[in-house]
Structure formats: structure tokens, C-alpha cells
Scaffold this motif. Sequence first.
Motif, short mmCIF file in Angstrom:
data_model
loop_
_atom_site.label_atom_id
_atom_site.label_comp_id
_atom_site.label_asym_id
_atom_site.label_seq_id
_atom_site.Cartn_x
_atom_site.Cartn_y
_atom_site.Cartn_z
N GLY A 45 10.21 -38.49 2.76
CA GLY A 45 9.17 -39.45 2.41
C GLY A 45 8.81 -39.43 0.95
O GLY A 45 9.61 -39.07 0.10
N ASN B 145 2.74 -38.83 5.07
CA ASN B 145 2.93 -37.48 5.53
C ASN B 145 4.15 -37.40 6.47
O ASN B 145 4.12 -37.92 7.58
CB ASN B 145 1.65 -37.02 6.24
CG ASN B 145 1.66 -35.54 6.50
OD1 ASN B 145 2.64 -35.00 6.99
ND2 ASN B 145 0.57 -34.88 6.13
N ILE C 155 5.34 -34.89 8.02
CA ILE C 155 5.10 -34.08 9.23
C ILE C 155 4.51 -34.95 10.33
O ILE C 155 4.97 -34.95 11.47
CB ILE C 155 4.17 -32.89 8.90
CG1 ILE C 155 4.86 -31.91 7.94
CG2 ILE C 155 3.72 -32.18 10.18
CD1 ILE C 155 3.95 -30.81 7.39
N GLU C 156 3.50 -35.74 9.95
CA GLU C 156 2.88 -36.59 10.97
C GLU C 156 3.79 -37.76 11.37
O GLU C 156 3.74 -38.22 12.52
CB GLU C 156 1.50 -37.05 10.49
CG GLU C 156 0.51 -35.90 10.61
CD GLU C 156 -0.82 -36.16 9.92
OE1 GLU C 156 -0.84 -36.12 8.68
OE2 GLU C 156 -1.81 -36.40 10.62
N PHE D 146 5.81 -36.64 14.18
CA PHE D 146 5.14 -36.67 15.49
C PHE D 146 5.35 -38.01 16.18
O PHE D 146 5.49 -38.08 17.40
CB PHE D 146 3.63 -36.43 15.33
CG PHE D 146 3.27 -35.11 14.74
CD1 PHE D 146 4.23 -34.15 14.47
CD2 PHE D 146 1.94 -34.80 14.45
CE1 PHE D 146 3.89 -32.93 13.92
CE2 PHE D 146 1.60 -33.59 13.90
CZ PHE D 146 2.56 -32.65 13.63
N ILE E 34 8.65 -38.00 17.80
CA ILE E 34 8.66 -37.12 18.98
C ILE E 34 8.04 -37.83 20.18
O ILE E 34 8.52 -37.71 21.30
CB ILE E 34 7.94 -35.79 18.64
CG1 ILE E 34 8.81 -34.97 17.67
CG2 ILE E 34 7.63 -35.00 19.91
CD1 ILE E 34 8.12 -33.77 17.06
N GLY F 74 8.56 -28.27 7.58
CA GLY F 74 8.27 -29.38 6.69
C GLY F 74 7.29 -28.99 5.61
O GLY F 74 6.42 -28.15 5.84
N GLY F 75 7.44 -29.58 4.45
CA GLY F 75 6.49 -29.39 3.35
C GLY F 75 6.51 -27.99 2.78
O GLY F 75 7.17 -27.08 3.31
N VAL G 27 1.16 -33.80 -0.27
CA VAL G 27 1.54 -34.54 0.94
C VAL G 27 3.02 -34.27 1.20
O VAL G 27 3.85 -34.51 0.32
CB VAL G 27 1.27 -36.05 0.75
CG1 VAL G 27 1.71 -36.83 1.99
CG2 VAL G 27 -0.22 -36.29 0.50
N PRO G 28 3.37 -33.76 2.36
CA PRO G 28 4.76 -33.31 2.57
C PRO G 28 5.72 -34.48 2.62
O PRO G 28 5.49 -35.47 3.32
CB PRO G 28 4.71 -32.57 3.90
CG PRO G 28 3.53 -33.14 4.61
CD PRO G 28 2.54 -33.50 3.56
N ALA G 29 6.82 -34.35 1.89
CA ALA G 29 7.78 -35.43 1.74
C ALA G 29 9.01 -35.21 2.59
O ALA G 29 9.94 -35.99 2.55
CB ALA G 29 8.20 -35.55 0.29
N TRP G 30 9.01 -34.14 3.34
CA TRP G 30 10.16 -33.93 4.21
C TRP G 30 9.73 -33.10 5.40
O TRP G 30 8.85 -32.25 5.32
CB TRP G 30 11.31 -33.23 3.46
CG TRP G 30 10.99 -31.82 3.06
CD1 TRP G 30 11.35 -30.69 3.71
CD2 TRP G 30 10.21 -31.41 1.94
NE1 TRP G 30 10.83 -29.60 3.05
CE2 TRP G 30 10.14 -30.01 1.97
CE3 TRP G 30 9.56 -32.10 0.90
CZ2 TRP G 30 9.44 -29.28 1.02
CZ3 TRP G 30 8.86 -31.35 -0.04
CH2 TRP G 30 8.82 -29.98 0.02
#
Lengths: 427, 427
Positions: free
Chosen positions: B218, B231, B233-234, B237, B240, B276-277, B283-286
Motif C-alpha cells: 500500500g 492501512n 494490515i486492515e 482483514f 480474509i 505487516g508493517g 501506516v503500514p504499507a505491506w
Amino acid sequence: MPLDAALADKILKAVDENFADQIEFTKALVRYPSRRGEENAVQDFVFREMKTRGWAMDRFHMDEEAIKRHPGGSPFSAEHSKAPIVVGIHRPKQETGRSLIMQGHIDIVPEGPTAMWTSPPYEPRIDGDWFYGRGSGDMKAGHASMFAVFDALKRIGLQPAATVTVQSVVEEESTGNGALQCHLQGYKGEAVIIPEPSGEKVTRTNVGVVWFQIEVAGFPVHVREAGNGQNAIEAAFGIIKKLRELEAFWNTRVGDNPLFKDTPHPINLNIGKIKGGDWASSVPAWCTFDCRIAIFPGEKPEQMMRAIEDAVAKATREDRFLANNPPRITWNGFTTEGYVLEPGSEAEAVLGRAHQTSTGTPLTAQVLPAYLDGRVYALFDKIPTLNYGPYCELAHGFDERFSIASLKRSTGTMALFVAEWCGLEAI
Amino acid sequence: MPLDAALADKILKAVDENFADQIEFTKALVRYPSRRGEENAVQDFVFREMKTRGWAMDRFHMDEEAIKRHPGGSPFSAEHSKAPIVVGIHRPKQETGRSLIMQGHIDIVPEGPTAMWTSPPYEPRIDGDWFYGRGSGDMKAGHASMFAVFDALKRIGLQPAATVTVQSVVEEESTGNGALQCHLQGYKGEAVIIPEPSGEKVTRTNVGVVWFQIEVAGFPVHVREAGNGQNAIEAAFGIIKKLRELEAFWNTRVGDNPLFKDTPHPINLNIGKIKGGDWASSVPAWCTFDCRIAIFPGEKPEQMMRAIEDAVAKATREDRFLANNPPRITWNGFTTEGYVLEPGSEAEAVLGRAHQTSTGTPLTAQVLPAYLDGRVYALFDKIPTLNYGPYCELAHGFDERFSIASLKRSTGTMALFVAEWCGLEAI
């Protein structure tokens, strides 16, 4: 007393003439991958550069016990930096002006996967007006500009006529304990300037920050009996949902904080890091995630910490798996308050004049929903703390960069500010 | 022809007398932390043990190109084991009986955090009837029992009167390529027995398995502008959630698979691993996560792979962030079919008699919603493949253990099976 226009011109010309050297200095800083705990080498470089300039030197470590006792201290975790704080003190021949603290942090955040960068993050790259590199904007450009102010003045045979304490700190990105240690060490000034990348604005207020880590542990089984196990990764999602509700609630409280009325979403929750499980065919029995949330200035971190505990407890009650395996919360970083730069200070007026002269535009203020080390001086010394520096994009992101033209202007502002605030004397 | 009762007694007595040695052998295997790619040392131990018994030896590597061309081959990823397959061949003096393949896998799944074990996972521990250790049940107990059959028969001066190929394979927990390589190498038998921990039941059918990894990349920003970033990570979700819908749909198809009518939830999806992150305030980009899902026997992995692609595409279309940053799917392990042991085979009848004699109870069949290496022989050689071994609990979990009494009974069954299937001759 406003600066003589001819002197101001002379100073700005000196900043311009020194600017190529300033960019080289900035490049040297960016080449150090000074992530958390890895700041030793760059702090030694900074020490040498300060010493070369004839400043009185101090170097000290963060005192965990003293920091713990202080209301502004954040918890130490295993990742906490052990690198020293480096301070260089310029003392004038005659102490005729007002004293000043200049501070910059030398720690940077991780660069992430290198493949996602256009060019290697620790090889400074200039493309037009942009200077690229991890930590370039946040805040090595500003850090180097503190030295550039002295170097530019020296070119025209001048130096500040007051004590200036130049502080190179660590832990700004994770706890704020580096800045706090400078305060505990007893350094004082009549004003503070911190050249964070504020886009040539002065920061009127910022937020406090709380970091936390949540560990979910569970009961792993072979995937064939997945119904008997419980997936710790998906249990983590349930907690995150509850934390997002908490974030939404705290953002509704913006009405009590008029300074934030134009800031759309001041209280940001971030799920920054996650790690769980180790095998595709085993139901994961553990998942750990790291979060950051903001608090309005004037509020205590403890208030948010209790709210987080409540949100996690609520998620725990509502989930059979979590109820049997209560998640663990660790406060593993910031537990800090926000601050307000009260309008009307003489320091801000001086900065305003310096900015007008250097940039040709009036100084405006910004609201920054992020942590700033300035909180230490604003909250615990109650002295005007000016957060002011160049324009930067993609701080904490890939291809982080700052505007070179903006850096020259903001360095000019700082030099003029020092000239008026501290006064000048011949070297 | 059913075994003579006196001979059967003699054989079971020999198994009993050899049992202390068998447990020592099992302990030796459990002491090797033979996780994926780390099976070299234990395979050398297995090689020496086979050679000592006078078997003809073969040792070979998995042939990536040949496996890729085969319909039963699974993809190779960076984590794929490079350890050798070890095969020991018992050849009788007179080839009077029916030939047999005995196979065990030596690879184990990761032990997870050691702190979650009651005792260290690679220090075998016996407590009453339980034998604890990572890989103890799955399937080092069964692996060692193949040797115990020969050792017990030797005590009474006997050996199988047919060629028995004993195969120690790797990659059972991740691709099934180790077993497939034995097939490609050309080893054949008139029946196959694999002493996986089946709880002293014979496995009537199992499922196919598909492994996949999803990478979400991301756009990272400083958390203060979280609204401009996304995000990863989200976002993961959201994907998933769609995969759980896919799992629910495939479980509704149990009606087409009568063998699974009493298995409550045969098609299990597992989210086994996530990462992740790297920073709480970025803000995590992967975010990368690893999954496993089952397919009914008779279905092709490609069918599920397309369904997974569709589910991810659907999640991507419905999310602005994912639409701009389409997730990447990697098939990084199993792409295998399930199999059925057709009832009525002579091999199963012989196993039934052996089981009845050893345990005093009739042999029953089980449905196992997990991958089994037996699929290679059932699908591609079309020979009766008996999956039968001791009772085990917490395979893939903490405190994995097997029942020692059950191991003795199942080893007795195997010895009697070999005696009747292969016949016996004096050493």
C-alpha cells in the motif's frame, strides 16, 4: 528590536553562500541509517561537528530511573535506544542577548522494504527541488540547519551574543525520552526552536501520543480440527474493531478543543505492525500487534490508557476465545501529553518577523496531530517553544523528501531569528 | 491366508520385547529439530540406521523440473526443503510374498514460542502413557515403528519374504513433493502403509490441500495524515473476510461427498501466519499472510485456486485501496488432491485381521480432513494405501504427544500386517 534590514540581507546572503555546504552536511546525516538504537555512529559524527565549531561539549545517557519518576517519562522497552544525547554549547564573549535552545532529533523510523523506494533510502538523491532519503525531511534537514545558522553567521564574522544550547537527541520517534533527558540534565533557554519539517509554519498545538502493544495468545491445533482451536490472528481483528470504535468516540470530543476544530480527524489510531503464527497449516496461537493513538493537549495519557484497557476488556468479554485467553497490553513507547504554544509570546513575534523577511510572506500557524519533542519545554519549563522547519512530504513513507528551496528559506528564517533573539557579536 | 495364531503371538511378544528399544529410537528422532529445510541431520541418522539393518540404500534429491511437470507436483518456494529423500530396501532371500512400501515423513512443523510448552519441545519427555515432543506424534513415533517391525521380527529370526521399500521423506507438511519424488524415482509396491497418527484407524478418505500467500502492498504515510494513507494490515482483514465466505460456501457442498457426511466442517480455511508493517507510528504499507484451505477428494486444486483468485478479486473490487493496489497471490505450498481408499481391498482385509489380533477390537475407518502423502500412491499408482498409526494429540500444537500404549498396539498391527502380506522367511 527588529533587525536592521541591511544586516538581514547580509545574513540571508551568507545562508545562501553556505547552502551548498549545508546540503552536503545534510547528505552526510542521511547516509547514517540511524534507526532506533542505531544512532551511535551518527551521534559521534554530530559530536565531532559540534566540537570543530568550538562549542563546549556534553554527552550523556538517558537515566531510566529519573525518566520513570518524571510525569513526562515514557516506558522503556527492550527496543529503547541506548545511544547518547549529544549537546554542544555556544557561549558568547559577552552575554548580551537572550539564551536559546536549538534541538533536533537524529533518530529515524524504519525504511520498510527497500524495493518500494525509487532509489536506495540511505543514498541521498536530489531531483529538481526534491531531496530524497529516509529521515531527509524528518528531520535531518532541520538538524543540519542548526549548524548552518552558525556557519552562515561565521562567514560574515558574527556569532550569537547569547548562550545557545544545540541538542541532538534520540527517541523522538518512539518515547520522547531523549528530549526529556535534556530537561532533566538541567539545560534551559529563554526560548526553544526545533526545526521539525513544519512546512515553514509555526506549530500552534499538537497532540499527545500513547503507544501500546497487544499480545493475543491462544490454543493451537492442527488445521484439520480448526473448530477446536482458536485463531489468534482473527481474534486480534476483533480487538482492533473495538479500538476503532474508541478512536471514533475520541474524535467526537473535538468540540472541547477549539484549536482542532478545522482538523478533520485529529485523533488517529494506527495499527502499525502485526506478527502472528508460523505455519500455514497450524492454527496460530499467538498474534502481537503494535498501535499508536493520539490524545488532545491538556489530557493525560493515563486517561487514554484506561480507555484502551476498557476497550480491550470489552472485546475480551464478548469473545469466548479471548475470555479464556485475556490479551496482554504493554505500554511500549510514548505516554506523552500534547502542548499549546500560547499566542502572543515575544519569541513568536521575532520568528514572525524573521519568517516575513526570509520568505516574503506572513507567518501562519498550524495544528499538528502528531507527537513533538517541544512538549518537554512547553509543559515542564513553560517557555515558548517554536516548532518551525522546511516543507517535507512522505515522512515515514517511501520516497520521503523535502523541498530544497523551502529548506533554504527556513534556514534563513532561523538565522534571522537567532540574530534578533540572541543578538550578534563579532567572532 | 490368516496368520497362524501361535506365530501371531510370537510376533506380538517380540514387538513387546523390542519396545524399550523402539521408544529409545523414537526419542532419538524427536531430538532432531527437523523443521522444513532442516532435515539433513536426521536423514543422515535414518540413513545409518537403515544401512545397519543391511538394507540396500538409495538417497536422492527432489527434482524440481520433474515435479513441476507432474500433475501431483506442488510449487517450489524459497522455503522448500533441499534435504534428501532416504530409501532403504529390504530384499528377501526368496521373493515369495507381496511387496510393500512403508513410508514416513521426517519433517515437522515449527514448535512456536518455547515458553508455551510445558517442557522443551525437542527434549522427549514421558509422563505416564504420554510421550511429549514436537513431531513426537506427527509422525516420528510412526516413523520409528517401521524400523521396530523389522527389529521385532529379527528377534525371532524372521524377516519379510518380499521386497519392502522403507521411505523416509520430507516436505509432507508443506507440499507433498517428497512422497511424489519417491513415485517419480520409480519405487512400487503392491500395497503401501504409512503410519501417520490415525488413532489406530484406517483412513478411508482425506482432503486435498491448497496453500497460498497473499501480499497486500500500500501507500504508507505518517500516522498524523492517516486518512491519506491506507492501512495494509486492515486491508488484509477485508480479504480474509471474503475468504471465510468462500470457505462457508465450499462446506455447503458436502452433500456431493457422502464420505464426509458425518464430518461437521471438512473444508477448513486457516490463516496461519501474518506479518505487516514495522513501526507503530507509520501506516503500514505491506502485509503478508499465509493460508491453507482444503478441497474434497475428486476435485482439482486448480478449481480452488480459481475460486481463491475470484474471492480476492471481489474483495479488491469492493475496496478503493485494494483496487489501486491489487494484492498478489502466491501458491507457495500444497496444490494437492485428496484420495479415497476404496473399500474391499485385500490389503485392508489383512490390516483388519492384524488390527483385530493386536488390539482385540475390529478395525474402523476414519475420514481425515487433512493432507496425507498416501495420495501419491492412491492417485498415481492406484494401489491400496493404508494410513494407519498410533493415537496422538495436539499435533501442530504445544505439548504435542502420543499414547505409548497405542504405539505398541499399532506397531503390533503393522508387524502382523507385514507378516501376512509379505510372508516371512528365516533370516
